[in-house]
Design an enzyme around this catalytic site. Structure first.
Site, short mmCIF file in Angstrom:
data_model
loop_
_atom_site.label_atom_id
_atom_site.label_comp_id
_atom_site.label_asym_id
_atom_site.label_seq_id
_atom_site.Cartn_x
_atom_site.Cartn_y
_atom_site.Cartn_z
N HIS A 220 -9.96 -48.20 66.05
CA HIS A 220 -10.44 -48.71 64.76
C HIS A 220 -10.15 -50.20 64.58
O HIS A 220 -10.78 -50.86 63.76
CB HIS A 220 -9.93 -47.87 63.59
CG HIS A 220 -8.49 -48.11 63.23
ND1 HIS A 220 -7.45 -47.55 63.91
CD2 HIS A 220 -7.92 -48.87 62.27
CE1 HIS A 220 -6.31 -47.95 63.38
NE2 HIS A 220 -6.56 -48.75 62.37
N HIS B 58 -4.49 -50.73 70.31
CA HIS B 58 -4.76 -51.86 69.42
C HIS B 58 -4.27 -53.21 69.97
O HIS B 58 -5.02 -54.18 69.98
CB HIS B 58 -4.12 -51.62 68.05
CG HIS B 58 -4.41 -50.27 67.47
ND1 HIS B 58 -5.63 -49.66 67.60
CD2 HIS B 58 -3.65 -49.40 66.76
CE1 HIS B 58 -5.62 -48.48 66.98
NE2 HIS B 58 -4.42 -48.30 66.47
N LYS C 95 7.37 -49.81 63.44
CA LYS C 95 7.32 -49.19 62.11
C LYS C 95 8.65 -49.47 61.42
O LYS C 95 9.65 -49.77 62.07
CB LYS C 95 7.12 -47.68 62.25
CG LYS C 95 5.74 -47.32 62.80
CD LYS C 95 5.25 -46.00 62.23
CE LYS C 95 4.00 -45.52 62.93
NZ LYS C 95 2.79 -46.29 62.59
N LYS D 37 3.80 -55.14 56.20
CA LYS D 37 2.64 -54.80 57.03
C LYS D 37 1.85 -56.06 57.27
O LYS D 37 1.38 -56.72 56.33
CB LYS D 37 1.77 -53.77 56.32
CG LYS D 37 0.55 -53.37 57.13
CD LYS D 37 -0.16 -52.19 56.49
CE LYS D 37 -1.43 -51.84 57.25
NZ LYS D 37 -1.20 -51.36 58.60
N ASP E 169 1.27 -45.34 70.97
CA ASP E 169 0.58 -45.25 69.68
C ASP E 169 -0.11 -46.57 69.30
O ASP E 169 -1.16 -46.56 68.66
CB ASP E 169 1.61 -44.87 68.59
CG ASP E 169 0.96 -44.62 67.24
OD1 ASP E 169 0.01 -43.81 67.18
OD2 ASP E 169 1.39 -45.24 66.24
C1 BG6 Z 1 -3.02 -45.86 64.23
C2 BG6 Z 1 -1.63 -45.42 64.60
O1 BG6 Z 1 -3.84 -45.92 65.36
O2 BG6 Z 1 -2.97 -47.15 63.65
C3 BG6 Z 1 -0.72 -45.43 63.38
O3 BG6 Z 1 -1.67 -44.10 65.13
C4 BG6 Z 1 -0.76 -46.78 62.69
O4 BG6 Z 1 0.61 -45.10 63.73
C5 BG6 Z 1 -2.20 -47.21 62.44
O5 BG6 Z 1 -0.07 -46.65 61.46
C6 BG6 Z 1 -2.24 -48.65 61.95
O6 BG6 Z 1 -3.56 -48.98 61.57
P1 BG6 Z 1 -3.83 -50.07 60.44
O7 BG6 Z 1 -5.32 -50.17 60.38
O8 BG6 Z 1 -3.21 -49.54 59.17
O9 BG6 Z 1 -3.17 -51.32 60.89
#
Ligand code: BG6
Length: 499
Positions: A188, A250, A340, A345, A245
């Site tokens: 994503h 990402h 985490k 964030k 993860d």
């Molecule tokens: C997910 C992970 O792919 O991405 C999660 O499994 C993580 O652990 C999340 O919290 C983070 O996505 P975003 O879009 O909130 O940065």
């Protein structure tokens, strides 16, 4: 894919389309897919003859399914929702049973057939990863992969495999039923506007590309920090940890977009070929490299999360130093970190350029004049910031860093940044796989992460360092950079960017 013009109205050519969400009673459907589909519907971007079918084992009537989704979308009121809801149906079925899927397939025939009598199907696997293979087998046995009256595509969520071997096996299995062009593997992060903008920034402007290499860039830092804890996902997370993860997908995707060469066209394969070349050039770590280039941490209290095994060594934080062994990047360190339970964030990439080769201006002793930095803020406060030295007015030759900034909310005021899932769902419907990961990309990413995970699993490997939730990770993550005479650079939030 990014197209020009303000609106993107989906042209279905008169065909009917069914989005079949397998695992529709789960969290992903409520929190991501349904809000994204409803938002696309309101913007008029979904095909005219669209049906959305939720499938799961839970026994539910259509109306209950609609209510469950409506409850998760804050602005789902009024006429627009009621119209959208007529597109939603629900089927109770075991997605690993070919018989159950055959019955479901027959039901799809009852839908409005569109103007051409064709029915396109997008199968979205919003399932536990252990169900991907059996669901693909069941789709095949139920005849649902045959493209006899329209296209068939499959969207597969992450995690795609849990290491290189399992990813290869899963690719092999998926390819025994679907051609690669039919497969859309989700990361994503690729659907985030600011991540897509990285490509526009690099390849639609001519001033950055000539200096985007080892001759001008000193180091690159990528940070994906989260303040949330593992929470309810302990069982999954304890098997994965931050490297599987977050890094395998990402962070390595962000690295690939920063380091790749310009593709010859903005088209799925041209783009993905370049990412594959970049990932192939990432230096794989030996055991010794793992010791010298990796720091792992675990937040205090992780053991008490439900589903986490007592004494678990699963890292919730990692910082890596990676190298990309090609002409463009030889010798440039890439520092990547994610965790985490951190103080905030934020996702950001910082490119630090080299310092001027010769300083003309008087600089006080012990003051290091850093090279220019370009900060790309993916979230929150989406935008960019270029920092450079300027003369302080009315002072002798005193210098001070100042910045040029671009903020999405100012540059494009009135346009809300859509959730990544909107872009990705639309692209899958339109058959554009540019923002999805290809099978070879996924396998290359695992081949970078596997040696690190194995190195950390060996007897005698260092246990993760503890850090308190709310900190910026374990203190020794600073040491990784200090040994290179560098430090983690202040990120978008620390420098007050966008606030
Ligand atoms: C997910 C992970 O792919 O991405 C999660 O499994 C993580 O652990 C999340 O919290 C983070 O996505 P975003 O879009 O909130 O940065």
């Amino acid at each position: 894919m990014m197209t020009s013009g303000p609106t993107l109205l989906h042209d279905d050519g008169g065909d009917a389309t069914a989005i079949v969400i397998m695992g529709a009673s789960g969290n992903l459907t409520r929190t991501k897919l349904a809000p994204a589909l409803f938002s696309l519907y309101r913007k008029g971007r979904l095909p005219d003859h669209l049906h959305i079918v939720g499938v799961a084992r839970d026994v539910m009537a259509d109306e209950e399914f609609r209510d469950a989704l409506r409850g998760s979308i804050p602005d789902a009121d009024g006429g627009e929702w009621d119209e959208f809801a007529t597109r939603l149906t629900y089927a109770t079925a075991d997605v690993t049973s070919a018989e159950a899927l055959k019955t479901l397939y027959q039901r799809l025939d009852e839908f409005d057939p569109g103007e051409n009598g064709k029915l396109n199907c997008l199968y979205y696997l919003a399932l536990a990863p252990g169900l991907y293979e059996p669901a693909v087998t069941a789709l095949s046995e139920a005849g649902m992969a045959d493209e006899w009256n329209g296209w068939r595509r499959i969207v597969i969520e992450k995690p795609f495999g849990s290491d290189l071997i399992t990813a290869q096996n899963l690719n092999h299995h998926v390819h025994s039923v679907f051609r690669e062009e039919q497969v859309y593997r989700i990361d994503h992060y690729l659907g985030k506007e600011t991540v897509q903008n990285l490509m526009v920034f690099r390849f639609a402007n001519s001033i950055f590309e000539p200096i985007w290499n080892r001759n001008y860039i000193d180091q690159v830092q990528i940070t994906v920090a989260e303040d949330v804890l593992v929470g309810e996902r302990g069982e999954y997370y304890d098997r994965s940890g931050v490297l599987k993860d977050m890094f395998q997908n990402h962070l390595l995707q962000l690295l690939a977009l920063i380091t790749m060469d310009p593709p010859y066209a903005f088209a799925a394969d041209a783009l993905r070929n370049e990412k594959v070349k970049a990932l192939s050039a990432v230096r794989r770590m030996s055991l010794r490299d793992v010791r010298d280039n990796v720091v792992i941490g675990q937040y205090d209290g992780y053991h008490y999360e439900p589903g986490v095994s007592p004494g678990s060594h699963t890292p919730t934080y990692a910082a890596l130093r990676l190298y990309v062994d090609n002409w463009r990047w030889h010798g440039v360190p890439f520092y990547l970190r994610s965790g985490k339970g951190l103080s905030r964030k934020t996702t950001e990439m910082i490119i630090q350029f080299r310092s001027p080769p010769h300083m003309l201006f008087p600089v006080p002793d012990n003051v290091d004049i850093p090279g220019n930095t370009l900060s790309i803020c993916v979230q929150p406060n989406e935008g960019m910031r270029l920092e450079f030295q300027s003369k302080v007015p009315d002072a002798e030759l005193e210098m001070k860093p100042v910045s040029l900034e671009f903020h999405y909310d100012e540059g494009f005021s009135g346009i809300n940044l859509p959730d990544a899932y909107e872009r990705l769902l639309l692209d899958a419907l339109e058959g554009d796989a540019s923002l999805f990961t290809r099978s070879d990309e996924i396998e290359l990413a695992w081949s970078i992460i596997d040696p690190i995970v194995h190195g950390l699993d060996l007897p005698g490997a260092p246990a993760p360092f503890r850090y308190l939730p709310g900190m910026d990770g374990p203190p020794n993550s600073e040491e990784l950079l200090r040994s290179d005479n560098r430090r983690w650079l202040p990120g978008c939030v620390e420098v007050g960017y966008g606030i």
